[in-house]
Write a protein that holds these residues in place. Structure first.
Motif, PDB file in Angstrom:
ATOM      1  N   TYR A 158      11.791 -60.301 -46.652  1.00  0.00           N
ATOM      2  CA  TYR A 158      12.799 -59.793 -45.720  1.00  0.00           C
ATOM      3  C   TYR A 158      12.388 -59.672 -44.300  1.00  0.00           C
ATOM      4  O   TYR A 158      13.052 -59.926 -43.395  1.00  0.00           O
ATOM      5  CB  TYR A 158      13.219 -58.379 -46.477  1.00  0.00           C
ATOM      6  N   LYS A 203      24.782 -54.894 -44.853  1.00  0.00           N
ATOM      7  CA  LYS A 203      26.334 -55.013 -45.064  1.00  0.00           C
ATOM      8  C   LYS A 203      27.017 -54.437 -43.908  1.00  0.00           C
ATOM      9  O   LYS A 203      27.865 -55.114 -43.183  1.00  0.00           O
ATOM     10  CB  LYS A 203      26.596 -53.999 -46.232  1.00  0.00           C
ATOM     11  N   LYS A 240      17.869 -50.274 -51.432  1.00  0.00           N
ATOM     12  CA  LYS A 240      19.415 -50.073 -51.126  1.00  0.00           C
ATOM     13  C   LYS A 240      19.653 -49.842 -49.819  1.00  0.00           C
ATOM     14  O   LYS A 240      20.673 -50.187 -49.136  1.00  0.00           O
ATOM     15  CB  LYS A 240      19.781 -48.803 -52.068  1.00  0.00           C
ATOM     16  N   ALA A 286      17.327 -58.670 -48.779  1.00  0.00           N
ATOM     17  CA  ALA A 286      17.292 -57.302 -48.718  1.00  0.00           C
ATOM     18  C   ALA A 286      16.712 -56.886 -50.128  1.00  0.00           C
ATOM     19  O   ALA A 286      17.390 -57.323 -51.100  1.00  0.00           O
ATOM     20  CB  ALA A 286      18.649 -56.733 -48.550  1.00  0.00           C
ATOM     21  N   ARG A 314      20.115 -52.975 -47.982  1.00  0.00           N
ATOM     22  CA  ARG A 314      21.599 -53.724 -48.328  1.00  0.00           C
ATOM     23  C   ARG A 314      22.521 -53.068 -47.860  1.00  0.00           C
ATOM     24  O   ARG A 314      23.505 -53.811 -47.174  1.00  0.00           O
ATOM     25  CB  ARG A 314      21.696 -53.561 -49.718  1.00  0.00           C
TER      26      ARG A 314
END
Length: 364
Positions: free
Chosen positions: A74, A107, A100, A97, A103
């Protein structure tokens, strides 16, 4: 890059590392206090304390190594995305990613990228419509301007037996018509510069013939303003004739524009001479008012008119900008030297071997 990712990783977890070390230190301190309190009973050996410290540090290091190996892809993708000059596809690069939180950030980045592309698409469509309208308008205006030019020429032919003021009037109408035509042509080329690669044809060209044709097109203005043009030398170069005619038109029209108000006769010299082994140099030297030293560095900026442009009131600030853009895209080097009050010399360098031959092969 591995070292950079490790440094970033450790800095990001520095607080957690310090907290764990503090907890270990506090635990050791409590154990030592207990050891001193029950020293006679020997309930806590010193080796036990050392074993506890080593075990705690081992698990802390093991956790850091595992977490680093998990997060390294990452971090690498983030560094690659930052180092790339084109940030349009950053969201496509960052795909590794892990948590959470990451992510959610990825997004959000994708949503922003999508919204950016939508806005960019709208802007490009508006720009295409604007350019299309400009091109259509220029083409429509060229017809009435051509008719006016023909009428003024006819008036000049028929004015041999008319008073001098009428002849001067017809000549002025023709001159203003030529200025309108020149402005329309500049607007047309300005709209085409963004699609330069679609309107390009590199071929072996007689540079002296191009220069002669441009001089002939400005012959009447040169006679009217006592400017005596001269062409020296011959050469064949690899260029686009149409775009090169536009460049020469800009140089010669600027030479006339900034020489016509000087009293007496002026010269305009176009010299073609070899440069190096395979090169050719074209110089355009006038005896105009020259360019002030403080304006030289900015003459290629769009819409920059400078001191001379404000004085004459005829400059748009786009001619030399477009000339620089055209020469750069054709692979020609452009330079300028000037002395205020004495004149200006522009030089265009052509190289026979290089980008031109590659372009010629691709276009054939």
């Amino acid at each position: 890059m591995n070292r950079v990712t490790l440094v970033v990783f450790l800095k990001d977890r520095l607080f957690y590392i310090l907290v764990n070390l503090f907890i270990i230190f506090l635990s050791v301190f409590m154990l030592l206090l207990e050891r001193e309190r029950y020293s006679k009973l020997k309930m806590i050996e010193l080796n036990t304390v050392i074993y506890f410290v080593v075990l705690a540090l081992f698990f802390l290091t093991l956790w850091l190594v595992f977490d680093y190996l998990r997060m390294r892809p990452y971090y690498k993708q983030l560094l690659i995305a930052i180092e790339r000059s084109d940030g349009l596809f950053t969201s496509a690069i960052v795909q590794e990613a892990v948590t959470k939180e990451q992510r959610l950030a990825a997004k959000l980045l994708e949503e922003q990228h999508r919204a950016y592309l939508d806005e960019l698409g709208k802007y490009r469509r508006q720009q295409e419509l604007h350019n299309h309208f400009a091109l259509q308008w220029v083409h429509h205006m060229k017809t009435p301007v051509s008719v006016i030019d023909l009428l003024s020429q006819e008036a000049l032919r028929q004015s041999q037996h008319t008073p001098e003021d009428q002849r001067q009037f017809a000549a002025s109408v023709q001159e203003e018509t030529e200025r309108i035509t020149s402005g329309l042509e500049m607007m047309l080329y300005s709209a085409r510069i963004d699609k330069f690669e679609f309107d390009l044809r590199i071929e072996r060209t007689e540079l002296h013939e191009l220069a002669r044709s441009v001089l002939n097109a400005h012959k009447r203005l040169c006679i009217r303003h006592s400017i005596f043009p001269r062409l020296e030398g011959e050469a064949w170069v690899e260029t686009d004739p149409k775009w090169m005619i536009f460049v020469l038109n800009q140089f010669i029209s600027n030479a006339i524009k900034y020489s016509k108000n000087k009293p007496g006769s002026k010269s305009l010299l176009l010299r073609i001479e070899p440069q190096g082994v395979n090169g050719t140099m074209l110089s355009i030297q006038d005896e105009g008012i020259g360019i002030p030293a403080h304006d030289i560095s900015r003459i290629y900026e769009p819409f920059f008119t400078g001191e001379n442009g404000r004085t004459t009131g005829e400059s748009t600030g786009m001619g030399l900008y477009l000339t620089k853009q055209v020469c750069s895209r054709l692979g020609h080097t452009l330079s300028v030297s000037s002395e205020a009050g004495k004149g200006t010399t522009f030089k265009v360098s052509f190289v026979s071997q290089g980008i031109h031959k590659i372009a010629a092969v691709e276009l054939k």
